[in-house]
Design an enzyme around this catalytic site. Structure first.
Site, mmCIF file in Angstrom:
data_model
loop_
_atom_site.group_PDB
_atom_site.id
_atom_site.type_symbol
_atom_site.label_atom_id
_atom_site.label_comp_id
_atom_site.label_asym_id
_atom_site.label_seq_id
_atom_site.Cartn_x
_atom_site.Cartn_y
_atom_site.Cartn_z
ATOM 1 N N LYS A 127 34.675 9.158 -23.303
ATOM 2 C CA LYS A 127 34.103 7.833 -23.552
ATOM 3 C C LYS A 127 32.613 7.911 -23.291
ATOM 4 C CE LYS A 127 34.454 2.942 -22.320
ATOM 5 N NZ LYS A 127 35.115 1.937 -21.450
ATOM 6 N N GLU B 284 36.032 17.058 -19.545
ATOM 7 C CA GLU B 284 36.725 15.819 -19.165
ATOM 8 C C GLU B 284 38.143 15.792 -19.740
ATOM 9 O OE1 GLU B 284 35.910 13.382 -17.219
ATOM 10 O OE2 GLU B 284 33.728 13.291 -17.030
ATOM 11 N N LYS C 200 35.830 8.002 -27.777
ATOM 12 C CA LYS C 200 35.274 6.683 -28.073
ATOM 13 C C LYS C 200 33.757 6.748 -27.927
ATOM 14 C CE LYS C 200 35.467 1.837 -26.512
ATOM 15 N NZ LYS C 200 35.965 0.893 -25.497
ATOM 16 N N TYR D 47 39.917 -2.265 -35.597
ATOM 17 C CA TYR D 47 40.046 -3.689 -35.893
ATOM 18 C C TYR D 47 40.394 -3.914 -37.364
ATOM 19 C CZ TYR D 47 37.748 -3.778 -31.395
ATOM 20 O OH TYR D 47 37.450 -3.568 -30.073
#
Length: 457
Positions: free
Chosen positions: A321, A366, A381, A446
């Site tokens: 992220k 990560e 992201k 979305y």
């Protein structure tokens, strides 16, 4: 013919043949084979047979000389041509002749078609490999397609609030906050009918419930917990993902607890993240999704879930992220921007825990840590500006890779389409396909409902 008396001469000529004229030799030898015994005297016939069957240079040369003599004696034009070929076999080497230019191959156009006046002749080069052959028809393109995009790849993000009305989000045209007991179930039902059977829920926590330590995050009767429960009761087949982080509940707007000097507390934050994840599992969540980026939180949450008996609840980790400028509309939707507090040093950004957009290897590190700690899905992201990171995680891990097509990406495409600058359907499907092609099997977007509808057309 002085074959036996001059072997050295013929040996030299045979050596010349072997170095530069094997093609002509083969053709002439084949011609010798085709001659009948009536065309060659019987001694020459025997020699020709011997020349074809043996590899000795001397015998082959003698046979060719005999063939030349016989063919020259005959009046046949065909035989004279063969004789000339054989004689050239022993000629002095000559410099290569200048290549003759050709006009190229004739392109076969389908009957009834026309080409524009002034179209040039095809280029004379020989193109053996033409990838366009496999793209000629829709059926071929369908068959050879390397990437498939379906509604099953989508997770629909839904913003919920305590009211009953839909509240449009100005920076995300077409997206609204929906009531936890009203619009939420309508949105899920529409998605399911279009084949989108996964949702992720984000609560807009009332301001009066926000505190600096964000205890509301693990309230069993909290907005997020009720939203999860509502969806699972009405649509048990729908896979529900949640958000695990403190920013929707934190009065200072950060994903972790903020110390007075501006330091985001890591281990103390994890204690509440574990409580939050367990409360979401109790409400019926299928996957909890830690988006906070605290070190070690995936392992701690995995242990907390297992100890509470939720061994089947998965973890979709926000592994890569980035501290991105593309989150602006999302923070408006949840009112979760960092805020100024009197007597408290609050960082304006989240760079101390979210990743630097300049870094690639850091994302791999990560992600590996999250996988080792028990993550079931690894997320990147944002998505489109970080396709290389999606590819890197896909190459490194055997876990499913998710990518969040975030609010800023949605807003850009929507704004351009509303202004008539882009074909919305075409660019959205291309964008989602690129995310899928990079390696993501899970896409949070979305556009999930609209894209699913377009894919059915």
């Amino acid at each position: 013919l002085k074959t036996a008396q001059a072997p050295g001469v013929f040996e030299a000529q045979a050596q010349l043949v072997s170095q530069g004229a094997m093609t002509a030799f083969t053709a002439s030898t084949a011609g010798a084979r085709s001659l009948t015994s009536s065309q060659l005297p019987s001694p020459l016939t025997a020699q020709a047979e011997a020349g074809v069957s043996r590899s000795s240079g001397t015998v082959l040369a003698a046979t060719m000389c005999a063939t030349v003599a016989s063919l020259t004696a005959s009046g046949s034009r065909k035989h004279r041509r063969a004789a000339k070929t054989a004689r050239n076999f022993f000629a002095e080497p000559q410099a290569p002749s200048k290549p003759v230019e050709t006009s190229g191959r004739v392109t076969q156009h389908p009957p009834g078609t026309q080409i524009p006046e002034g179209t040039p002749e095809p280029h004379p080069m020989s193109i053996r490999k033409r990838p366009r052959r496999n793209r000629r028809s829709p059926a071929q393109r369908d068959m050879f397609s390397e990437t498939r995009l379906t509604a099953a790849n989508f997770i629909l993000p839904i913003f919920v609030h305590e009211g009953t009305d839909d509240i449009p989000i100005s920076s995300m045209p077409g997206v609204s906050r929906v009531g936890v007991d009203t619009g939420l179930l309508r949105e899920v039902e529409e998605a399911v009918k279009l084949g989108v059977k996964s949702v992720v829920l984000f609560p807009k926590t009332p301001d009066e419930l926000k505190t600096q330590t964000a205890e509301e995050c693990y309230n069993p009767e909290g907005l997020a917990q009720r939203a999860i429960s509502n969806v699972k009761k009405a649509f048990p087949e729908v896979v529900v993902y949640t958000d695990v982080a403190l920013d929707p509940y934190n009065s200072l707007g950060h994903d972790g607890i903020v110390r007075s000097d501006g330091v985001i507390l890591n281990d103390e934050t994890i204690a509440y993240l574990c409580k939050q994840a367990v409360s979401q599992a109790e409400a019926g969540a299928d996957y909890v999704s830690p988006s906070d980026m605290m070190d070690g939180r995936v392992g701690a949450i995995r242990d907390a879930l297992d100890e509470a008996g939720f061994t089947n609840v998965g973890i979709m980790a926000y592994s890569a992220k980035y501290a991105s400028a593309f989150y602006g509309p999302f923070r408006e939707a949840l009112d979760s921007n960092p805020v100024v507090a009197e007597g408290w040093k609050v960082p304006k950004g989240k760079e101390t825990y979210q990743q630097d957009p300049a870094n690639y290897k850091e994302a791999l590190l990560e992600a590996q840590l999250d996988e080792d700690e028990g993550a079931d899905i690894l997320m990147v992201k944002p998505a489109m500006p970080y396709l290389d990171i999606i590819k890197g995680l896909k190459d490194q891990s055997n876990l499913p890779i998710a990518a969040y097509h975030v609010s800023g990406e949605y807003a850009m495409l929507k704004a351009a389409a509303m202004n008539g600058w882009l074909d919305e359907k075409a660019v959205v499907l291309e964008a989602l396909m690129s995310i899928r092609r990079a390696g993501a099997s899970v896409i949070l977007t979305y556009y999930a409902k609209q894209a699913a509808k377009w894919l059915q057309e």
